[in-house]
Scaffold this motif. Structure first.
Motif, PDB file in Angstrom:
ATOM      1  N   ALA A   1      89.610  43.911  12.354  1.00 31.62           N
ATOM      2  CA  ALA A   1      88.501  44.675  12.919  1.00 31.62           C
ATOM      3  C   ALA A   1      87.415  43.784  13.510  1.00 31.62           C
ATOM      4  CB  ALA A   1      87.897  45.586  11.851  1.00 31.62           C
ATOM      5  N   GLY A   2      87.647  42.468  13.536  1.00 38.10           N
ATOM      6  CA  GLY A   2      86.688  41.547  14.137  1.00 38.10           C
ATOM      7  C   GLY A   2      85.538  41.153  13.239  1.00 38.10           C
ATOM      8  N   MET A   3      85.707  41.321  11.923  1.00 37.03           N
ATOM      9  CA  MET A   3      84.656  40.953  10.962  1.00 37.03           C
ATOM     10  C   MET A   3      85.095  39.762  10.120  1.00 37.03           C
ATOM     11  SD  MET A   3      83.520  44.745   9.580  1.00 37.03           S
ATOM     12  CE  MET A   3      85.217  45.292   9.298  1.00 37.03           C
ATOM     13  N   LYS A   4      84.120  39.009   9.649  1.00 39.65           N
ATOM     14  CA  LYS A   4      84.382  37.938   8.698  1.00 39.65           C
ATOM     15  C   LYS A   4      84.334  38.512   7.281  1.00 39.65           C
ATOM     16  CE  LYS A   4      82.618  34.256  11.660  1.00 39.65           C
ATOM     17  NZ  LYS A   4      81.644  33.146  11.794  1.00 39.65           N
ATOM     18  N   LEU A   5      84.861  37.737   6.323  1.00 44.09           N
ATOM     19  CA  LEU A   5      84.853  38.181   4.932  1.00 44.09           C
ATOM     20  C   LEU A   5      84.164  37.139   4.061  1.00 44.09           C
ATOM     21  CD1 LEU A   5      85.901  40.481   3.024  1.00 44.09           C
ATOM     22  CD2 LEU A   5      87.705  38.872   2.387  1.00 44.09           C
ATOM     23  N   PHE A   6      83.123  37.584   3.348  1.00 45.48           N
ATOM     24  CA  PHE A   6      82.396  36.750   2.394  1.00 45.48           C
ATOM     25  C   PHE A   6      82.688  37.264   0.984  1.00 45.48           C
ATOM     26  CE2 PHE A   6      80.428  35.472   6.158  1.00 45.48           C
ATOM     27  CZ  PHE A   6      79.458  34.498   5.954  1.00 45.48           C
ATOM     28  N   ILE A   7      82.664  36.360   0.017  1.00 42.79           N
ATOM     29  CA  ILE A   7      82.861  36.736  -1.377  1.00 42.79           C
ATOM     30  C   ILE A   7      81.622  36.360  -2.179  1.00 42.79           C
ATOM     31  CG2 ILE A   7      84.254  36.394  -3.453  1.00 42.79           C
ATOM     32  CD1 ILE A   7      85.690  37.839  -1.138  1.00 42.79           C
ATOM     33  N   ALA A   8      81.176  37.305  -3.011  1.00 41.46           N
ATOM     34  CA  ALA A   8      80.055  37.084  -3.926  1.00 41.46           C
ATOM     35  C   ALA A   8      80.490  37.576  -5.302  1.00 41.46           C
ATOM     36  CB  ALA A   8      78.811  37.828  -3.437  1.00 41.46           C
ATOM     37  N   GLY A   9      79.571  37.585  -6.225  1.00 50.07           N
ATOM     38  CA  GLY A   9      79.844  38.128  -7.554  1.00 50.07           C
ATOM     39  C   GLY A   9      80.372  37.105  -8.533  1.00 50.07           C
ATOM     40  N   GLY A  10      79.487  36.563  -9.349  1.00 54.25           N
ATOM     41  CA  GLY A  10      79.908  35.688 -10.434  1.00 54.25           C
ATOM     42  C   GLY A  10      80.361  34.305 -10.020  1.00 54.25           C
ATOM     43  N   LEU A  11      80.083  33.899  -8.785  1.00 59.26           N
ATOM     44  CA  LEU A  11      80.472  32.551  -8.370  1.00 59.26           C
ATOM     45  C   LEU A  11      79.553  31.516  -8.997  1.00 59.26           C
ATOM     46  CD1 LEU A  11      81.287  32.993  -4.573  1.00 59.26           C
ATOM     47  CD2 LEU A  11      82.818  33.155  -6.548  1.00 59.26           C
ATOM     48  N   ASN A  12      80.086  30.325  -9.200  1.00 53.00           N
ATOM     49  CA  ASN A  12      79.316  29.206  -9.745  1.00 53.00           C
ATOM     50  C   ASN A  12      80.004  27.915  -9.329  1.00 53.00           C
ATOM     51  OD1 ASN A  12      81.386  28.550 -11.800  1.00 53.00           O
ATOM     52  ND2 ASN A  12      80.730  30.485 -12.741  1.00 53.00           N
ATOM     53  N   PRO A  13      79.372  26.760  -9.591  1.00 56.63           N
ATOM     54  CA  PRO A  13      79.999  25.494  -9.188  1.00 56.63           C
ATOM     55  C   PRO A  13      81.346  25.241  -9.858  1.00 56.63           C
ATOM     56  CG  PRO A  13      77.656  25.174  -9.605  1.00 56.63           C
ATOM     57  CD  PRO A  13      77.994  26.558 -10.091  1.00 56.63           C
ATOM     58  N   GLU A  14      81.610  25.906 -10.967  1.00 57.20           N
ATOM     59  CA  GLU A  14      82.860  25.664 -11.698  1.00 57.20           C
ATOM     60  C   GLU A  14      84.039  26.467 -11.148  1.00 57.20           C
ATOM     61  OE1 GLU A  14      79.775  26.033 -13.440  1.00 57.20           O
ATOM     62  OE2 GLU A  14      79.861  23.836 -13.321  1.00 57.20           O
ATOM     63  N   ASN A  15      83.796  27.663 -10.605  1.00 59.14           N
ATOM     64  CA  ASN A  15      84.938  28.487 -10.185  1.00 59.14           C
ATOM     65  C   ASN A  15      85.127  28.607  -8.688  1.00 59.14           C
ATOM     66  OD1 ASN A  15      82.974  30.326  -9.365  1.00 59.14           O
ATOM     67  ND2 ASN A  15      83.426  31.845 -10.948  1.00 59.14           N
ATOM     68  N   VAL A  16      84.180  28.106  -7.887  1.00 54.17           N
ATOM     69  CA  VAL A  16      84.289  28.306  -6.445  1.00 54.17           C
ATOM     70  C   VAL A  16      85.452  27.517  -5.843  1.00 54.17           C
ATOM     71  CG1 VAL A  16      82.675  26.470  -5.738  1.00 54.17           C
ATOM     72  CG2 VAL A  16      82.955  28.535  -4.318  1.00 54.17           C
ATOM     73  N   SER A  17      85.776  26.356  -6.407  1.00 55.63           N
ATOM     74  CA  SER A  17      86.902  25.586  -5.874  1.00 55.63           C
ATOM     75  C   SER A  17      88.206  26.359  -6.042  1.00 55.63           C
ATOM     76  CB  SER A  17      86.996  24.228  -6.569  1.00 55.63           C
ATOM     77  OG  SER A  17      85.865  23.435  -6.279  1.00 55.63           O
ATOM     78  N   ARG A  18      88.372  26.998  -7.182  1.00 53.25           N
ATOM     79  CA  ARG A  18      89.586  27.793  -7.415  1.00 53.25           C
ATOM     80  C   ARG A  18      89.662  28.954  -6.427  1.00 53.25           C
ATOM     81  NH1 ARG A  18      90.452  32.152 -10.910  1.00 53.25           N
ATOM     82  NH2 ARG A  18      88.453  31.756 -11.982  1.00 53.25           N
ATOM     83  N   LEU A  19      88.535  29.593  -6.181  1.00 57.05           N
ATOM     84  CA  LEU A  19      88.508  30.679  -5.204  1.00 57.05           C
ATOM     85  C   LEU A  19      88.966  30.195  -3.833  1.00 57.05           C
ATOM     86  CD1 LEU A  19      87.565  33.599  -4.348  1.00 57.05           C
ATOM     87  CD2 LEU A  19      85.358  32.534  -3.814  1.00 57.05           C
ATOM     88  N   LEU A  20      88.393  29.085  -3.377  1.00 57.48           N
ATOM     89  CA  LEU A  20      88.692  28.590  -2.039  1.00 57.48           C
ATOM     90  C   LEU A  20      90.092  28.008  -1.932  1.00 57.48           C
ATOM     91  CD1 LEU A  20      85.240  26.951  -1.222  1.00 57.48           C
ATOM     92  CD2 LEU A  20      86.137  29.113  -0.363  1.00 57.48           C
ATOM     93  N   ASP A  21      90.601  27.485  -3.028  1.00 61.96           N
ATOM     94  CA  ASP A  21      91.965  26.952  -3.025  1.00 61.96           C
ATOM     95  C   ASP A  21      93.019  28.058  -3.015  1.00 61.96           C
ATOM     96  OD1 ASP A  21      91.070  24.353  -3.040  1.00 61.96           O
ATOM     97  OD2 ASP A  21      91.304  24.083  -5.209  1.00 61.96           O
ATOM     98  N   THR A  22      92.611  29.258  -3.434  1.00 57.49           N
ATOM     99  CA  THR A  22      93.577  30.341  -3.621  1.00 57.49           C
ATOM    100  C   THR A  22      93.573  31.349  -2.486  1.00 57.49           C
ATOM    101  OG1 THR A  22      93.222  30.131  -6.016  1.00 57.49           O
ATOM    102  CG2 THR A  22      94.366  32.105  -5.256  1.00 57.49           C
ATOM    103  N   TYR A  23      92.404  31.603  -1.891  1.00 58.05           N
ATOM    104  CA  TYR A  23      92.301  32.715  -0.942  1.00 58.05           C
ATOM    105  C   TYR A  23      91.716  32.274   0.399  1.00 58.05           C
ATOM    106  CZ  TYR A  23      92.981  35.524  -5.130  1.00 58.05           C
ATOM    107  OH  TYR A  23      93.495  36.064  -6.291  1.00 58.05           O
ATOM    108  N   ASP A  24      92.178  32.936   1.453  1.00 53.71           N
ATOM    109  CA  ASP A  24      91.550  32.806   2.762  1.00 53.71           C
ATOM    110  C   ASP A  24      90.271  33.627   2.768  1.00 53.71           C
ATOM    111  OD1 ASP A  24      93.452  31.176   4.120  1.00 53.71           O
ATOM    112  OD2 ASP A  24      94.775  32.908   4.312  1.00 53.71           O
TER     113      ASP A  24
END
Length: 232
Positions: free
Chosen positions: A178-201
């Motif tokens: 649909a021509g939109m970007k996707l951002f993720i929020a909710g409970g992120l921190n320096p410890e879990n953001v790498s796992r998020l980015l390594d796992t999902y587009d």
């Protein structure tokens, strides 16, 4: 996994000019100013001062200012924009595609639309009905980015809890179609953001409580979070 494009970073809930100045050397894409009821809430007058501090940042690193609202009226947005020149209006309530279109046409700025989920470990009876992934295309004509967040029954977002990330791929696909970007929020921190980015587009990450100490923005945690996002 975001391909060759750098992951956008949004630090939300900023309230002091000093913190903005302390992080102005970091590659932060957006700062979030909360106008909805919250312990991080700022007035339009306070936001104007914070935006002036943002503009002190060197041009290549100057973030955009995003204002966070929950079910605002057009009149409230008008009053706020007259005082504080926001680059982004983030709608965090049950705003319809038609309302988002009205806001985009009225103010000519980027619109972010938040979609809230219950926390991964709980289900809330007060969670609003969210659109299914296939319905997000309805926002595509007026919304620049979708932001998936964890529902807070009082303030909408800012819960400090994660949702079930397994929904990300479907929303990412539908948003991009649909021509939109996707951002993720909710409970992120320096410890879990790498796992998020390594796992999902995805295109961007949004953090607030995860870079706070005792409810106050912690510059060292912000720096650590940014380093993790950019892969340092």
């Amino acid at each position: 996994m975001t391909g060759n494009a750098p992951t956008a970073i949004k630090i939300c809930g900023l309230q002091t000019e000093q913190v903005i100045r302390d992080i102005q050397s970091l590659p932060i894409t957006y700062i979030g100013l909360v106008f909805a009821p919250s312990r991080r809430q700022v007035t339009a007058q306070q936001a104007a001062k914070l935006i002036r501090a943002v503009k002190e940042s060197p041009e290549p690193l100057r973030p955009k200012a995003a204002g966070v609202f929950v079910n605002p009226t057009l009149e409230l947005l008008e009053q706020t924009m007259e005082e504080a020149q926001l680059d982004v209006i983030q709608l965090h309530g049950q705003e319809s595609p038609a309302f988002c279109t009205q806001v985009q046409q009225r103010f000519g700025v980027d619109i972010f639309k938040a979609i809230s989920f219950s926390a991964a470990s709980a289900c809330s009876a007060s969670e609003p009905v969210r659109p299914a992934a296939w319905q997000v295309a309805e926002y595509g004509n007026s919304v620049s980015a979708l932001l998936l967040d964890t529902h807070d029954p009082v303030h909408g977002g800012g819960s400090g809890k994660t949702f079930s990330w397994e929904v990300i791929p479907e929303f990412y696909e539908q948003a991009h179609q649909a021509g939109m970007k996707l951002f993720i929020a909710g409970g992120l921190n320096p410890e879990n953001v790498s796992r998020l980015l390594d796992t999902y587009d995805l295109d961007g990450v949004d953090i607030s409580s995860g870079v706070e100490t005792d409810g106050v923005k912690d510059v060292n945690k912000i720096k650590q979070f940014v380093r993790r996002v950019i892969g340092l």
